[in-house]
Enzyme design. Structure first.
Site, short mmCIF file in Angstrom:
data_model
loop_
_atom_site.label_atom_id
_atom_site.label_comp_id
_atom_site.label_asym_id
_atom_site.label_seq_id
_atom_site.Cartn_x
_atom_site.Cartn_y
_atom_site.Cartn_z
N LYS A 13 0.83 -1.21 0.00
CA LYS A 13 0.00 0.00 0.00
C LYS A 13 0.86 1.27 0.00
O LYS A 13 0.60 2.20 -0.76
CB LYS A 13 -0.92 0.03 1.24
CG LYS A 13 -1.90 -1.13 1.33
CD LYS A 13 -2.90 -0.94 2.48
CE LYS A 13 -2.28 -0.83 3.84
NZ LYS A 13 -1.57 -2.05 4.31
N ARG A 86 -9.08 1.00 9.10
CA ARG A 86 -8.64 -0.34 9.48
C ARG A 86 -9.70 -1.09 10.26
O ARG A 86 -9.48 -2.26 10.61
CB ARG A 86 -7.39 -0.23 10.34
CG ARG A 86 -6.08 -0.44 9.59
CD ARG A 86 -4.97 -0.22 10.55
NE ARG A 86 -3.76 -0.92 10.31
CZ ARG A 86 -2.69 -0.38 9.73
NH1 ARG A 86 -2.74 0.81 9.23
NH2 ARG A 86 -1.59 -1.07 9.65
N ARG A 125 11.66 -6.20 4.93
CA ARG A 125 11.49 -4.77 4.62
C ARG A 125 12.49 -3.89 5.38
O ARG A 125 12.74 -4.08 6.56
CB ARG A 125 10.07 -4.34 5.01
CG ARG A 125 9.79 -2.88 4.75
CD ARG A 125 8.32 -2.58 4.65
NE ARG A 125 7.63 -2.61 5.94
CZ ARG A 125 6.34 -2.34 6.07
NH1 ARG A 125 5.60 -2.07 5.01
NH2 ARG A 125 5.76 -2.39 7.25
N ARG A 158 11.76 -1.29 10.74
CA ARG A 158 10.77 -0.68 11.63
C ARG A 158 10.61 -1.55 12.87
O ARG A 158 10.62 -2.77 12.78
CB ARG A 158 9.43 -0.59 10.89
CG ARG A 158 9.21 0.72 10.19
CD ARG A 158 8.01 0.69 9.29
NE ARG A 158 6.78 0.20 9.91
CZ ARG A 158 5.58 0.23 9.32
NH1 ARG A 158 5.45 0.74 8.11
NH2 ARG A 158 4.52 -0.23 9.94
N ARG A 169 0.42 -8.28 14.12
CA ARG A 169 -0.19 -7.37 13.14
C ARG A 169 -1.01 -8.15 12.11
O ARG A 169 -2.07 -7.68 11.67
CB ARG A 169 0.88 -6.54 12.43
CG ARG A 169 1.50 -5.51 13.38
CD ARG A 169 2.78 -4.94 12.83
NE ARG A 169 2.59 -4.11 11.66
CZ ARG A 169 3.48 -3.97 10.69
NH1 ARG A 169 4.62 -4.64 10.73
NH2 ARG A 169 3.23 -3.20 9.68
P1 AMP Z 1 1.16 1.05 9.15
O1 AMP Z 1 2.36 1.86 8.87
O2 AMP Z 1 -0.03 1.43 8.36
O3 AMP Z 1 1.43 -0.44 9.11
O4 AMP Z 1 0.76 1.37 10.69
C1 AMP Z 1 1.66 1.13 11.75
C2 AMP Z 1 0.89 1.08 13.05
O5 AMP Z 1 0.23 2.34 13.31
C3 AMP Z 1 -0.22 0.04 13.15
O6 AMP Z 1 0.25 -1.25 13.47
C4 AMP Z 1 -1.11 0.63 14.25
O7 AMP Z 1 -0.51 0.45 15.52
C5 AMP Z 1 -1.05 2.13 13.92
N1 AMP Z 1 -2.08 2.52 12.94
C6 AMP Z 1 -1.86 3.00 11.69
N2 AMP Z 1 -3.01 3.27 11.08
C7 AMP Z 1 -4.00 2.94 11.95
C8 AMP Z 1 -5.41 2.98 11.89
N3 AMP Z 1 -6.07 3.40 10.80
N4 AMP Z 1 -6.10 2.56 12.98
C9 AMP Z 1 -5.47 2.15 14.09
N5 AMP Z 1 -4.14 2.07 14.21
C10 AMP Z 1 -3.39 2.48 13.15
#
Ligand code: AMP
Length: 213
Positions: A13, A86, A125, A158, A169
């Site tokens: 994404k 999400r 990654r 990360r 996750r």
């Molecule tokens: P991502 O970079 O999108 O994988 O997001 C990293 C982390 O940020 C996730 O594992 C959640 O802890 C938090 N996070 C990001 N977007 C959301 C969302 N829309 N709702 C809830 N938590 C989020």
């Protein structure tokens, strides 16, 4: 045009959003990037979300929606959402916010990648600390092992790409995010793309889906 990219963590994404935002003049909204920035700046919001991010759990819906509404209040470009919504509650919150501004979700793109493949990608990654470019050490390694090809800054794993957090996750995705597929399939503007191919082919397919929207 407002677009949502859906898919597992590691489905591509972020990579796709960077290309598509540029191509279509959309504003790239990554809630994960927003939270990581706040965390790096050690703001009160960053401190509030830190525990969720490091554990691979979702930040509570109410807080996510509040942060987004504040950030997007004055944005006039079309929006390209990456990592949001999400949960079904977030999707409903987004719908009502867009509705209050006489807008709607114009396209939902589900980037479909099997779970075993995303687990491997997340483990491989690396992310650039400077410009955010994403590398895969297996299939798309940088020229120099620890440095970004574009800005030469350091590449990092990360915190939440560590093996035990990856497992959490993926579980969180299955439990809380996957129900969104049914939510958006019913909406009539749902599209699915095979995300198991190279990023250029995936981007070309998505661009085709968005043309004329
Ligand atoms: P991502 O970079 O999108 O994988 O997001 C990293 C982390 O940020 C996730 O594992 C959640 O802890 C938090 N996070 C990001 N977007 C959301 C969302 N829309 N709702 C809830 N938590 C989020």
């Amino acid at each position: 045009m407002n677009v949502i990219l859906l898919g597992y963590p590691g489905s591509g994404k972020g990579t796709q959003a960077k290309v598509l935002a540029q191509k279509f003049g959309l504003f790239h909204v990554s809630t994960g990037d927003i939270f990581r920035e706040e965390l790096a700046k050690k703001t009160p919001l960053g401190q509030e979300v830190a525990g969720y991010l490091s554990a691979g759990r979702l930040v509570p819906d109410k807080l996510v929606l509040e942060v987004l509404k504040t950030r997007l209040a004055t944005e006039t470009r079309g929006l390209l959402f990456d990592g949001f919504p999400r949960t079904v509650e977030q999707a409903e919150g987004l719908d009502s916010w867009l509705d209050s501004r006489s807008m709607a979700v114009d396209a939902v793109i589900f980037i479909n990648v099997p779970e075993a493949e995303v687990a491997k990608r997340l483990g491989d990654r690396r992310t650039c600390l400077g410009c955010g470019k994403i590398y895969n050490m297996g299939t798309r390694p940088p020229a120099k092992a620890d440095a970004c090809d574009v800005c030469a800054k350091k590449l990092i794993t990360r915190e939440d790409d560590k093996p035990e957090v990856i497992i959490r996750r993926l579980q969180v995705y299955r439990d809380q995010t996957e129900p969104l597929l049914a939510y958006y399939r019913a909406s009539g503007n749902f599209n699915e793309v095979d995300g198991g191919r190279n990023p250029e082919s995936v981007a070309a397919d998505i661009a085709g889906m968005l043309k004329g929207k």
